[in-house]
Design an enzyme around this catalytic site. Structure first.
Site, PDB file in Angstrom:
ATOM      1  N   HIS A  12       0.829  -1.223   0.000  1.00 18.53           N
ATOM      2  CA  HIS A  12       0.000   0.000   0.000  1.00 18.53           C
ATOM      3  C   HIS A  12       0.858   1.266   0.000  1.00 18.53           C
ATOM      4  O   HIS A  12       0.418   2.322   0.477  1.00 18.53           O
ATOM      5  CB  HIS A  12      -0.949  -0.016   1.206  1.00 18.53           C
ATOM      6  CG  HIS A  12      -0.252  -0.055   2.540  1.00 18.53           C
ATOM      7  ND1 HIS A  12      -0.764  -0.705   3.626  1.00 18.53           N
ATOM      8  CD2 HIS A  12       0.923   0.483   2.971  1.00 18.53           C
ATOM      9  CE1 HIS A  12       0.044  -0.567   4.667  1.00 18.53           C
ATOM     10  NE2 HIS A  12       1.079   0.154   4.296  1.00 18.53           N
ATOM     11  N   HIS A  59      -1.381   4.383   9.995  1.00 26.96           N
ATOM     12  CA  HIS A  59       0.012   4.777  10.192  1.00 26.96           C
ATOM     13  C   HIS A  59       0.167   5.973  11.132  1.00 26.96           C
ATOM     14  O   HIS A  59       1.189   6.656  11.099  1.00 26.96           O
ATOM     15  CB  HIS A  59       0.655   5.067   8.840  1.00 26.96           C
ATOM     16  CG  HIS A  59       0.745   3.872   7.940  1.00 26.96           C
ATOM     17  ND1 HIS A  59      -0.341   3.359   7.272  1.00 26.96           N
ATOM     18  CD2 HIS A  59       1.789   3.062   7.624  1.00 26.96           C
ATOM     19  CE1 HIS A  59       0.033   2.301   6.565  1.00 26.96           C
ATOM     20  NE2 HIS A  59       1.307   2.094   6.759  1.00 26.96           N
ATOM     21  N   HIS A 193      10.134  -4.095   4.360  1.00 28.17           N
ATOM     22  CA  HIS A 193      10.621  -2.717   4.309  1.00 28.17           C
ATOM     23  C   HIS A 193      10.929  -2.195   5.694  1.00 28.17           C
ATOM     24  O   HIS A 193      10.340  -2.621   6.673  1.00 28.17           O
ATOM     25  CB  HIS A 193       9.686  -1.768   3.558  1.00 28.17           C
ATOM     26  CG  HIS A 193       8.294  -1.591   4.084  1.00 28.17           C
ATOM     27  ND1 HIS A 193       7.407  -2.621   4.308  1.00 28.17           N
ATOM     28  CD2 HIS A 193       7.603  -0.452   4.407  1.00 28.17           C
ATOM     29  CE1 HIS A 193       6.238  -2.141   4.718  1.00 28.17           C
ATOM     30  NE2 HIS A 193       6.343  -0.831   4.805  1.00 28.17           N
ATOM     31  N   GLU A 240       3.911  -5.577   8.617  1.00 25.37           N
ATOM     32  CA  GLU A 240       2.642  -5.449   7.875  1.00 25.37           C
ATOM     33  C   GLU A 240       2.208  -6.758   7.213  1.00 25.37           C
ATOM     34  O   GLU A 240       1.070  -6.863   6.750  1.00 25.37           O
ATOM     35  CB  GLU A 240       2.750  -4.325   6.834  1.00 25.37           C
ATOM     36  CG  GLU A 240       2.825  -2.946   7.494  1.00 25.37           C
ATOM     37  CD  GLU A 240       2.966  -1.796   6.507  1.00 25.37           C
ATOM     38  OE1 GLU A 240       2.876  -0.640   6.962  1.00 25.37           O
ATOM     39  OE2 GLU A 240       3.179  -2.033   5.298  1.00 25.37           O
TER      40      GLU A 240
HETATM   41  C1  DHB Z   1       6.371   3.052   2.313  1.00 25.34           C
HETATM   42  C2  DHB Z   1       5.770   1.816   2.546  1.00 25.34           C
HETATM   43  C3  DHB Z   1       4.713   1.711   3.446  1.00 25.34           C
HETATM   44  O1  DHB Z   1       4.077   0.538   3.744  1.00 25.34           O
HETATM   45  C4  DHB Z   1       4.227   2.839   4.095  1.00 25.34           C
HETATM   46  O2  DHB Z   1       3.180   2.701   4.916  1.00 25.34           O
HETATM   47  C5  DHB Z   1       4.836   4.074   3.878  1.00 25.34           C
HETATM   48  C6  DHB Z   1       5.905   4.187   2.986  1.00 25.34           C
HETATM   49  C7  DHB Z   1       7.496   3.202   1.341  1.00 25.34           C
HETATM   50  O3  DHB Z   1       8.114   2.220   0.914  1.00 25.34           O
HETATM   51  O4  DHB Z   1       7.778   4.358   0.955  1.00 25.34           O
HETATM   52 FE    FE Z   2       2.659   0.847   5.469  1.00 25.74          FE
END
Ligand code: DHB
Ligand code: FE
Length: 282
Positions: A12, A59, A193, A240
């Site tokens: 997302h 978030h 991530h 996540e």
């Molecule tokens: C990114 C990924 C995410 O899941 C998020 O909530 C905010 C930023 C990213 O990779 O930039």
């Molecule tokens: Fe996220």
């Protein structure tokens, strides 16, 4: 009995919403990523779901660290976007659903999931970016959405096993609903991530591909992971994956067919995955 058509898991990343708003889909950076989505859109258009139950994480827009429900569900007629950063254009509100939502709430509490009930709730990119990916041009207004937020922002966080069980309880609640609606389940976020700290930019492709393999027919392999395993293997925000597991839990009890899977790396800071699991309830 309401019918579950299947589940969709997708990253997302906010930059996806920005790219769609700025019509960058055909540019070199984005082309391969966006080519993953038309098969899923075609399936959705053919299946015509009435309701989307969406497991996502907030978030920090609606629930900041000072008040953080482990699990929260919306029971509102409408949800407004309150996204951060990126300067996204104002987007249409998300249509809510209240009857099935209240049924799920009653069933969850009876099943000892003490979920926070929200009759007003703002939603962020965790919910609106996947909706826009499925129905481009923000054409998602005809689908009634039930948002279910899972805490992925502050420790302690619910375990993968608990999120899977939450999904199972939601699936059971849908099956015990007397309406005849067609329902899809979505899980958003991931895959690996880490946005901050010493390992910022960390991505683990082998682990992401392992998760996409296991989630289809062997989700137990993922529910044995701890939150610390997920942080180590997938980065601080790789937690996540819990939304993917909740989605998968809601598909228990049916025969699953994986209709689509794609993975691109990196999109922004993330190993971006999308997967479509169709369900035959038998
Ligand atoms: C990114 C990924 C995410 O899941 C998020 O909530 C905010 C930023 C990213 O990779 O930039
Ligand atoms: Fe996220």
């Amino acid at each position: 009995m309401a019918k579950i058509l299947g589940g969709i898991a997708t990253s997302h990343i906010p930059a996806i919403g920005m790219a769609m708003d700025k019509q960058l889909e055909q540019t070199p950076y984005w082309k391969a990523f966006f080519e993953s989505y038309p098969p899923i859109r075609e399936w959705l258009n053919a299946q015509a779901p009435d309701i989307a139950i969406i497991f996502y994480n907030d978030h920090g827009l609606e629930f900041f660290h000072d008040k953080k429900p482990t699990f929260a569900i919306g029971a509102a007629p409408e949800y407004h976007n309150a996204d951060e950063g990126w300067g996204i254009q104002p987007i249409p509100p998300v249509t809510g659903e209240t009857e099935l939502s209240w049924h799920i709430i009653n069933e969850l509490i009876a099943a000892e999931f003490d979920i926070t009930v929200c009759q007003e709730m703002r939603v962020d990119h965790g919910l609106t970016v996947p909706l826009t990916l499925m129905w481009p041009g923000h054409q998602y207004g005809h689908v009634k959405v039930i948002p279910i937020a899972i805490n992925c922002e502050r420790h302690p966080m619910p375990t993968p096993a608990r999120c899977f069980k939450l999904g199972q309880a939601v699936g059971a609640a849908v099956h015990s609903y007397t309406g005849s609606e067609k329902v899809i389940i979505m899980g958003t976020g991931g895959l690996s991530h880490q946005l901050d700290g010493e390992r910022a930019g960390f991505i683990n492709k082998p682990f992401d591909l392992y998760c996409m393999d296991k989630i289809v027919h062997e989700p137990e392999a993922l529910t044995r992971l701890s939150i610390h395993d997920l942080v180590r293997e997938a980065g601080a925000q790789g937690v996540e994956l819990n939304m993917w597991l909740a989605m998968r839990g809601a598909l228990e009890g049916g025969v699953l067919t994986e209709l689509h899977r794609s993975y691109h790396l990196p999109i922004s800071n993330t190993g971006a995955g999308v997967q479509l699991l169709a369900m035959n309830e038998g």
